[in-house]
Design a protein around this motif. Structure first.
Motif, mmCIF file in Angstrom:
data_model
loop_
_atom_site.group_PDB
_atom_site.id
_atom_site.type_symbol
_atom_site.label_atom_id
_atom_site.label_comp_id
_atom_site.label_asym_id
_atom_site.label_seq_id
_atom_site.Cartn_x
_atom_site.Cartn_y
_atom_site.Cartn_z
ATOM 1 N N VAL A 181 0.826 -1.064 -0.217
ATOM 2 C CA VAL A 181 -0.112 -0.036 -0.128
ATOM 3 C C VAL A 181 0.733 1.391 -0.011
ATOM 4 O O VAL A 181 0.489 2.200 -0.714
ATOM 5 C CB VAL A 181 -1.175 0.117 1.201
ATOM 6 C CG1 VAL A 181 -1.840 1.259 1.343
ATOM 7 C CG2 VAL A 181 -1.887 -1.191 0.940
ATOM 8 N N SER A 182 2.181 1.058 0.845
ATOM 9 C CA SER A 182 2.897 2.250 0.898
ATOM 10 C C SER A 182 3.471 2.738 -0.537
ATOM 11 O O SER A 182 3.873 3.855 -0.973
ATOM 12 C CB SER A 182 3.967 2.109 1.769
ATOM 13 O OG SER A 182 3.216 2.079 3.085
ATOM 14 N N LEU A 183 3.791 1.680 -1.381
ATOM 15 C CA LEU A 183 4.239 1.571 -2.696
ATOM 16 C C LEU A 183 3.420 2.301 -3.420
ATOM 17 O O LEU A 183 3.749 3.310 -4.314
ATOM 18 C CB LEU A 183 4.524 0.242 -3.235
ATOM 19 C CG LEU A 183 5.121 0.014 -4.620
ATOM 20 C CD1 LEU A 183 6.293 1.041 -4.972
ATOM 21 C CD2 LEU A 183 5.349 -1.236 -5.106
ATOM 22 N N PHE A 184 2.076 2.223 -3.488
ATOM 23 C CA PHE A 184 1.103 2.730 -4.433
ATOM 24 C C PHE A 184 0.697 4.111 -3.938
ATOM 25 O O PHE A 184 0.645 4.973 -4.941
ATOM 26 C CB PHE A 184 -0.275 1.867 -4.384
ATOM 27 C CG PHE A 184 -0.033 0.678 -5.559
ATOM 28 C CD1 PHE A 184 -0.230 0.766 -6.643
ATOM 29 C CD2 PHE A 184 0.162 -0.594 -4.894
ATOM 30 C CE1 PHE A 184 0.061 -0.179 -7.467
ATOM 31 C CE2 PHE A 184 0.201 -1.663 -5.613
ATOM 32 C CZ PHE A 184 0.255 -1.535 -6.912
ATOM 33 N N VAL A 185 0.888 4.444 -2.664
ATOM 34 C CA VAL A 185 0.505 5.709 -2.125
ATOM 35 C C VAL A 185 1.653 6.699 -2.661
ATOM 36 O O VAL A 185 1.455 7.848 -3.150
ATOM 37 C CB VAL A 185 0.625 5.942 -0.600
ATOM 38 C CG1 VAL A 185 0.499 7.132 -0.220
ATOM 39 C CG2 VAL A 185 -0.813 4.993 -0.354
ATOM 40 N N ALA A 186 3.201 6.276 -2.577
ATOM 41 C CA ALA A 186 4.068 6.929 -2.891
ATOM 42 C C ALA A 186 4.177 7.104 -4.276
ATOM 43 O O ALA A 186 4.633 8.229 -4.793
ATOM 44 C CB ALA A 186 5.540 6.174 -2.544
ATOM 45 N N GLN A 187 3.607 6.201 -5.413
ATOM 46 C CA GLN A 187 3.684 6.422 -6.653
ATOM 47 C C GLN A 187 2.584 7.385 -7.059
ATOM 48 O O GLN A 187 2.905 8.280 -7.972
ATOM 49 C CB GLN A 187 3.343 4.913 -7.303
ATOM 50 C CG GLN A 187 3.532 4.949 -8.912
ATOM 51 C CD GLN A 187 4.891 5.002 -9.139
ATOM 52 O OE1 GLN A 187 5.832 4.640 -8.658
ATOM 53 N NE2 GLN A 187 5.175 5.707 -10.472
ATOM 54 N N PHE A 188 1.700 7.513 -5.928
ATOM 55 C CA PHE A 188 0.462 8.379 -6.616
ATOM 56 C C PHE A 188 0.974 10.026 -5.989
ATOM 57 O O PHE A 188 0.738 10.809 -6.857
ATOM 58 C CB PHE A 188 -0.897 8.219 -5.619
ATOM 59 C CG PHE A 188 -1.712 9.057 -5.897
ATOM 60 C CD1 PHE A 188 -2.559 8.960 -6.894
ATOM 61 C CD2 PHE A 188 -2.123 9.886 -4.892
ATOM 62 C CE1 PHE A 188 -3.683 10.024 -7.119
ATOM 63 C CE2 PHE A 188 -3.114 10.860 -4.935
ATOM 64 C CZ PHE A 188 -4.248 11.045 -6.001
ATOM 65 N N ILE A 189 1.722 9.878 -5.059
ATOM 66 C CA ILE A 189 2.134 11.238 -4.525
ATOM 67 C C ILE A 189 3.279 12.006 -5.633
ATOM 68 O O ILE A 189 3.337 12.818 -5.727
ATOM 69 C CB ILE A 189 2.404 11.414 -3.043
ATOM 70 C CG1 ILE A 189 1.210 10.692 -2.158
ATOM 71 C CG2 ILE A 189 2.985 12.651 -2.568
ATOM 72 C CD1 ILE A 189 1.684 10.954 -0.711
ATOM 73 N N MET A 190 4.195 10.938 -5.732
ATOM 74 C CA MET A 190 5.441 11.486 -6.430
ATOM 75 C C MET A 190 5.440 10.265 -7.629
ATOM 76 O O MET A 190 6.179 9.294 -7.533
ATOM 77 C CB MET A 190 6.635 11.344 -5.510
ATOM 78 C CG MET A 190 6.575 12.015 -4.535
ATOM 79 S SD MET A 190 8.076 12.138 -3.441
ATOM 80 C CE MET A 190 7.588 10.491 -2.574
ATOM 81 N N PRO A 191 5.024 10.764 -8.825
ATOM 82 C CA PRO A 191 4.945 9.881 -9.735
ATOM 83 C C PRO A 191 6.362 9.654 -10.573
ATOM 84 O O PRO A 191 6.582 8.772 -11.186
ATOM 85 C CB PRO A 191 4.075 10.733 -11.052
ATOM 86 C CG PRO A 191 3.178 11.496 -10.325
ATOM 87 C CD PRO A 191 4.048 11.986 -9.169
#
Length: 734
Positions: A420-430
């Motif tokens: 979940v942290s991976l997808f959140v980081a990808q969403f915040i910082m593409p």
């Protein structure tokens, strides 16, 4: 001082004395100051052959039964920790705390290993029993059945005699009596180190005790509460440095490199990780430069804050040295998994999207930097080790995920929070590397579960880094290593027989006394000196290679065959075999085959690749050898109790000194050859690691210095205005 003494002293201080001192101080602080352990073992590993210990082993081998009386002699060995207590007001005697056994060597009696341990093995003796990580929990479970006897070290006062005694049932091993007329203000805080004897010396062998020092202290005046609070606030940073040295080192490394890259205006493409640079152009060093490179303030800020938090939580469970070893291993493993994922995506694109060269080029050329891959791996481990749910989404503290165990496999845990942290980081910082972070998550689960991750001894930097680089040269880029290993010996015989000197015109392959032309005689002498110089270099390399081989063979017998000390020496031997062959190939093409410049330069590049790998592997091996010797000094009682050692500590130390010297001579030789072949290079890395020139200076001054290959006006001198003189001096001058 001569030209080589100063760089030699610097090299010894940097690679041997500094690692030994730092390791000694760290282990002393960790063992005796931070946890106040007392280490108990036989006075010598040879006492394990005593009739009592020998009878235990015979019973184990024959009928798998043990005598309680005999077992107590082995079960008392191990690690003792002070029992926590609440001191009552005015009761100073409670400072003489009893020490209860925390780890017993008797549990390993049936599977005791042999040989002196490596640094990681030695550290595991004191860190694994206290680790809360499920990866090492089996060690604590094995100890639970052994520690029921509760052997204790207590302070005994009887009849005016004061001494410390280790009590095991009805038996006692005691220290020498202390001062009978000592002041009452003296508190015997820790047991005295040294040799303790049983009351029946003839039937029970002595034991060796190593405890914190000093063993006595005097009460001091209590400080005010305000002063204690101020001191506590000021010492928080110092405590972090002392308790988390590996995390501190990693923080300093990343921050220092970020400053150096910014200060020298280094573009990210020169150090970043990319499939093209690593897998196609074989620049494997980018695994480390890419992982430790940061070029934006926010990037290094977030990463270092995460490293501080994760290191503070995990380093105590792993142990500082093991934590550092796994960080280095995770850099390699995350890069390997990342390259494998990129290769899988390339195969997918080529199969389903044929003709899409732009997509393939983007995948091949896309680069990444940062320590985030390793941080995600550490995040997985700390998530699985927590006893509470993890909330990975910032500002959403109610969205939490618990850790689940697989039924029947309590060590196999899983938590979706890192994903979940991976997808959140990808969403915040593409712009963040999705594959790099996903590779870190995969390595974190692999390390915690023990699947697909090398054993701890293989993860040691002196084995893993050198072996991965060598395997890359052998398998991925097969042209790097020549196939004919026996070329070195064959070329030596060819050069010694004079086959290297081609006959052209009046040249006969040797100096002909009938030739009176000074120019032709000078040409012949020049060729002769060239061959002598090459033969001398080849003999030197072959001698060093044979010495490294002898040391590797002796290491297998002196250490475990799966010990990193033995494995690293085998890796160095492989490097020197291939490096000698590559260098001989260059000299053969130059002096025998008279090849063109392009072939000779390609041979020098090939030899440079091998010798650079040897420089890295030899440097790490020398440093880890020095650190391992420091652990032998600190943990000698535990090592004697845990292992059958073929030789004592003094012969083992002398062997390690010889081993370090031989590997150091190889380091000097290959450094000199790298400069001779023009394969050192320049730029930021040479500026940061300029010590590579020290071995070259030593080699120039000692045994690899070259004599002049040609001297002007060589031959018989002629005095103007008179007949030729029959008297000549050095180099043909009159």
């Amino acid at each position: 001082m001569s030209t080589y003494q100063t760089p030699l002293i610097k090299l010894i201080g940097l690679l041997i004395l500094l690692p030994w001192t730092v390791t000694y101080l760290h282990l002393y602080y960790y063992t005796f100051w931070q946890y106040e352990y007392c280490l108990v073992g036989p006075t010598s590993s040879s006492l394990l052959g005593h009739e009592y210990y020998g009878s235990i082993d015979n019973q184990i081998r024959s009928d798998n039964t043990q005598s309680d009386t005999l077992l107590s002699l082995a079960s008392i060995h191990g690690m003792y920790a002070p029992i926590p207590h609440k001191k009552k007001k005015g009761d100073a005697a409670l400072d003489r705390r009893p020490f209860r056994q925390k780890y017993s060597s008797g549990a390993n009696l049936t599977r005791r290993t042999r040989g002196w341990p490596s640094l990681t093995h030695a550290v595991m003796m004191i860190s694994a029993p206290s680790s809360t990580l499920s990866k090492y929990s089996y060690i604590a479970e094995e100890q639970s059945t052994v520690l029921k006897s509760q052997h204790e070290i207590t302070f005994v006062e009887s009849g005016g005699t004061k001494k410390w005694c280790l009590q095991s049932g009805g038996e006692q091993w005691c220290s020498n009596p202390m001062m009978a007329n000592a002041s009452k203000d003296i508190i015997y805080q820790y047991p005295t180190s040294g040799t303790w004897y049983h009351s029946s010396i003839e039937t029970r062998p002595p034991i060796s005790i190593s405890c914190p020092t000093p063993s006595t202290s005097t009460p001091t005046q209590k400080k005010s509460r305000h002063h204690q609070k101020q001191t506590g606030k000021q010492n928080q940073n110092l405590k972090f440095l002392l308790h988390h040295p590996s995390t501190t080192l990693l923080l300093l490394l990343n921050i220092t490199l970020a400053y150096q890259y910014w200060n020298h205006r280094i573009p990210p493409s020169t150090v970043s990780k990319s499939y093209n640079k690593i897998c196609i152009q074989h620049e494997w060093w980018r695994a480390f430069t890419g992982a430790t490179a940061h070029f934006e303030p926010l990037h290094i800020g977030f990463n270092m804050m995460s490293l501080h938090t994760l290191g503070k939580e995990l380093e105590g469970g792993f142990g500082s040295i093991v934590f550092l070893v796994y960080n280095v291993a995770l850099v390699v493993m995350c890069t390997a998994v990342m390259m494998g994922m990129v290769y899988g995506r390339l195969c997918w694109v080529r199969y389903f999207y044929r003709g899409s060269e732009d997509v393939e080029r983007r995948l091949i050329e896309t680069s990444s930097v940062g320590y985030s891959g390793v941080l995600f791996a550490l995040m997985v481990i700390t998530t699985l080790e927590r006893n509470q749910a993890t909330c990975p989404i910032p500002f959403f503290s109610d969205v939490c995920f618990a850790t689940h165990n697989v039924p029947g496999l309590p060590w196999l845990k899983f938590n979706i929070a890192p994903i979940v942290s991976l997808f959140v980081a990808q969403f915040i910082m593409p712009r963040v590397s999705f594959i790099g972070h996903l590779a870190g998550i995969a390595c974190g689960f692999g390390l915690h579960w023990g699947w697909g991750f090398p054993p701890l001894e293989v993860c040691s930097p002196n084995v893993l880094i050198g072996a991965v680089y060598l395997v890359g040269c052998l398998l991925i880029s097969r042209k790097v290593v020549p196939v004919e290993i026996a070329a070195a010996e064959n070329s030596v015989s060819q050069l010694e027989s004079g086959e290297a000197i081609e006959s052209d015109g009046d040249d006969t392959g040797c100096v002909d006394d009938s030739v009176t032309d000074p120019f032709m005689r000078g040409k012949q002498r020049k060729k002769e000196r060239e061959i002598e110089e090459v033969v001398r270099k080849q003999r030197t390399l072959l001698t060093i290679r044979n010495s490294i081989g002898a040391i590797a063979l002796a290491s297998i017998f002196l250490f475990d065959e799966l010990n990193s000390l033995a494995l690293s020496q085998i890796v160095l031997l492989a490097y020197f075999i291939f490096g000698t062959t590559s260098s001989t190939d260059v000299w053969t093409q130059t002096h025998i085959n008279k090849a063109n410049t392009e072939i000779i330069e390609s041979g020098k590049v090939r030899a440079g690749v091998i010798w650079r790998g040897y420089v890295v592997a030899a440097t790490l091996t020398i440093v880890l050898d020095a650190m391992s010797m420091a652990s032998w000094v600190i943990l000698h009682p535990l090592i004697s109790a845990e292992r059958y050692t073929i030789v004592g500590p003094i012969p083992a130390t002398l062997f390690m000194i010889v081993r370090i010297s031989v590997n150091g001579v190889g380091l000097i030789a290959c450094s000199k050859l790298l400069y001779d072949f023009g394969q050192v290079g320049s730029g930021i890395f040479v500026q940061l690691f300029g010590w590579i020139s020290w071995p070259k200076q030593i080699g120039d001054a000692i045994f690899l210095s070259q004599v002049p290959l040609w001297t002007a006006f060589q031959g018989r001198g002629v005095r103007l205005g008179s007949r030729p003189s029959n008297r000549t001096t050095l180099n043909g001058h009159t």
